[in-house]
Design an enzyme around this catalytic site. Structure first.
Site, PDB file in Angstrom:
ATOM      1  N   GLY A 278       0.809  -1.209   0.000  1.00  0.00           N
ATOM      2  CA  GLY A 278       0.000   0.000   0.000  1.00  0.00           C
ATOM      3  C   GLY A 278       0.842   1.259   0.000  1.00  0.00           C
ATOM      4  O   GLY A 278       2.077   1.218  -0.067  1.00  0.00           O
ATOM      5  N   HIS A 451     -19.270  -5.779 -34.982  1.00  0.00           N
ATOM      6  CA  HIS A 451     -18.958  -7.214 -34.970  1.00  0.00           C
ATOM      7  C   HIS A 451     -17.857  -7.500 -35.982  1.00  0.00           C
ATOM      8  O   HIS A 451     -17.911  -7.004 -37.108  1.00  0.00           O
ATOM      9  CB  HIS A 451     -20.203  -8.023 -35.331  1.00  0.00           C
ATOM     10  CG  HIS A 451     -19.936  -9.494 -35.464  1.00  0.00           C
ATOM     11  ND1 HIS A 451     -19.779 -10.310 -34.363  1.00  0.00           N
ATOM     12  CD2 HIS A 451     -19.763 -10.277 -36.570  1.00  0.00           C
ATOM     13  CE1 HIS A 451     -19.544 -11.550 -34.782  1.00  0.00           C
ATOM     14  NE2 HIS A 451     -19.528 -11.552 -36.121  1.00  0.00           N
TER      15      HIS A 451
END
Length: 478
Positions: A278, A451
């Site tokens: 962190g 597509h």
């Protein structure tokens, strides 16, 4: 005589430099202060993200994935690649060159927008005065109508594993390895640990990730996290959950790590150890005692929803304040604050900040998780679509993962989009755009998607929410 500015920004990271540029665009006399010294021994703009974070890590991730593809995946495409090797110093040099170009780009943008740049340490004094201590030790005081603090964050260090030369390193050091370690340890299975672990695992390192929590990726949707753990483990990351590091010892160019897990005390020896547990806000010598700015119990500068501090005219943004430590969050806060200073009514939607882990497959999400919504008592409908059923993913031989869309069962409004798979970061942003405008699953389902594309997986997942998916069997029809 002190110089006067409408806006003085402390820090030139993704929050600070964006705030400075936007303020200057709005006609405000703006200054920005930065002290970070880059690899060339000069002040480098861009903060952690550009210099030792987001950008360099992505460069290494991309290089390592290309190496992995050449060795392992080209054969599926009928491409024979023999004798593939990796030149780690060249890979690291490429990364450094990218950083150099981008930091120079920010300096150019400052000049183009009329931002005055100061090199040195900025400190907020009383009455919105900012003291700048230059690299030569000389000081000057700037007077400001408004101050934006964007001092960022630094890696957390832990007593059981103090940094030690190039053996025990933080995320910055992990970007500079000049050779692939045979055995690599990583403390922390968060974003940084998983990304850096993936880089070196692809290049041939035996990687063990030690995570103190018993749950993997607790902020992610549980279904996505479960899939991620399975996939990353298959890729060679030995992820040990519930493993708490208690000690480390460097000896003969190796480090032995002691940790406890469900089986008691364990020891592992590594050639390198990355500490990735962190980050903490940078506030050291940032605020004079009489500045009036207050910190919360965790050391962050206290701000409201518009990033105002306890002092009128003083704002704070990015990693030094509450919320996710993300570059894009800091940048948008910078824009919001600059526009509010200029008199605009800018707002920021903190509920729709995307999160991304740039492993491969990528892991990304925006909005709420299914487990959070259930805990809140919200009834939801869920649609999923696997990339294994995507023609475009098949064509690319990249079919791992899925898209998940979560919608309110009563209103059909999309409450969360979660993706693990190819280009997850790009796909989840499409969901974020829709959610910003209150889209429903039906709305997404009625849109025309090109597509073949990966984005059709989002389309199908949205259709699946209401049992209308075309290219998979629907769990339930409505």
């Amino acid at each position: 005589m002190s110089q006067k500015f409408d806006v003085v920004v402390i820090g030139a990271g993704p929050g600070g430099y964006v705030a400075a540029i936007r303020a200057a665009q709005l006609g405000l006399k703006t200054a920005c202060i930065e002290k970070y010294i880059g690899k060339e021994g000069k002040v480098a703009l861009g903060g952690t993200c550009l210099n030792v974070g987001c950008i360099p890590s992505k460069a290494l991730l991309d290089s390592s994935y290309k190496y992995h593809e050449a060795k392992e995946a080209f054969k599926v495409h009928g491409i024979e690649a023999k004798g593939v090797t990796i030149d780690v110093p060249a890979m690291v040099a490429r990364k450094a060159n990218i950083v150099k170009n981008l930091t120079g780009g920010i300096a150019t943008l400052f000049k183009a927008n009329g931002v005055t740049s100061f090199e040195g340490h900025g400190k907020l004094l009383a009455n919105k005065q900012v003291e700048v201590t230059g690299l030569d030790g000389k000081t000057q005081v700037l007077e400001a109508e408004n101050v934006i603090i964007a001092s960022g964050s630094r890696p957390v260090e832990i007593p059981p594993a103090p940094l030690s030369d190039d053996i025990i390193v933080d995320s910055t050091g992990a970007l500079e390895f000049q050779a692939v370690p045979k055995k690599l340890g990583v403390i922390g299975a968060g974003v940084i640990g998983l990304e850096l672990g993936s880089v070196w695992a692809r290049l041939g390192a035996e990687v063990t990730v030690l995570e103190a929590l018993d749950k993997f990726l607790p902020a992610a949707d549980e279904q996505i996290a479960k899939e991620a753990l399975k996939v990353l483990t298959k890729q060679g990351l030995n992820i040990r959950l519930g493993a708490r590091v208690t000690a480390s010892e460097v000896k003969k160019k190796q480090v032995t790590v002691t940790f406890t897990d469900a089986n008691g005390e364990q020891k592992e020896t590594f050639d390198k150890l990355i500490v990735a547990v962190g980050r903490r806000p940078v506030t050291t010598d940032l605020l004079a005692a009489d500045s009036g700015v207050t910190l919360d119990e965790r050391g962050f500068i206290y701000v409201d929803d518009h990033c105002k501090t306890s002092v009128p005219g003083v704002f704070a943004i990015g990693d030094v304040v509450r919320g996710a430590m993300l570059a894009h969050k800091a940048s948008e806060e910078g824009v919001m604050v600059a526009e509010r200073i200029a008199g605009h009514k800018a707002q920021m939607n903190y509920d729709l900040i995307p999160s991304v882990i740039y492993t491969h497959p990528e892991i990304a999400w925006v909005g709420k998780t299914e487990q959070t919504l259930k805990a809140e008592g919200v009834e939801v409908n869920v649609g999923t679509f696997p990339f294994a059923a995507s023609g475009r993913a098949m064509a690319a031989n990249d079919t791992t993962g899925l898209v998940k869309v979560i919608a309110d069962a009563k209103t059909d409004r999309v409450l969360g989009v979660h993706v693990i798979g190819p280009s997850a970061a790009e796909l989840v942003q499409q969901g974020a755009i829709g959610m910003e405008f209150g889209t429903s699953a039906e709305d997404l389902g009625m849109m025309v998607f090109s597509h073949p594309t990966l984005s059709e997986a989002l389309h199908e997942a949205a259709l699946a929410v209401n049992g209308h998916a075309i290219h998979i069997a629907n769990r339930k029809k409505r």
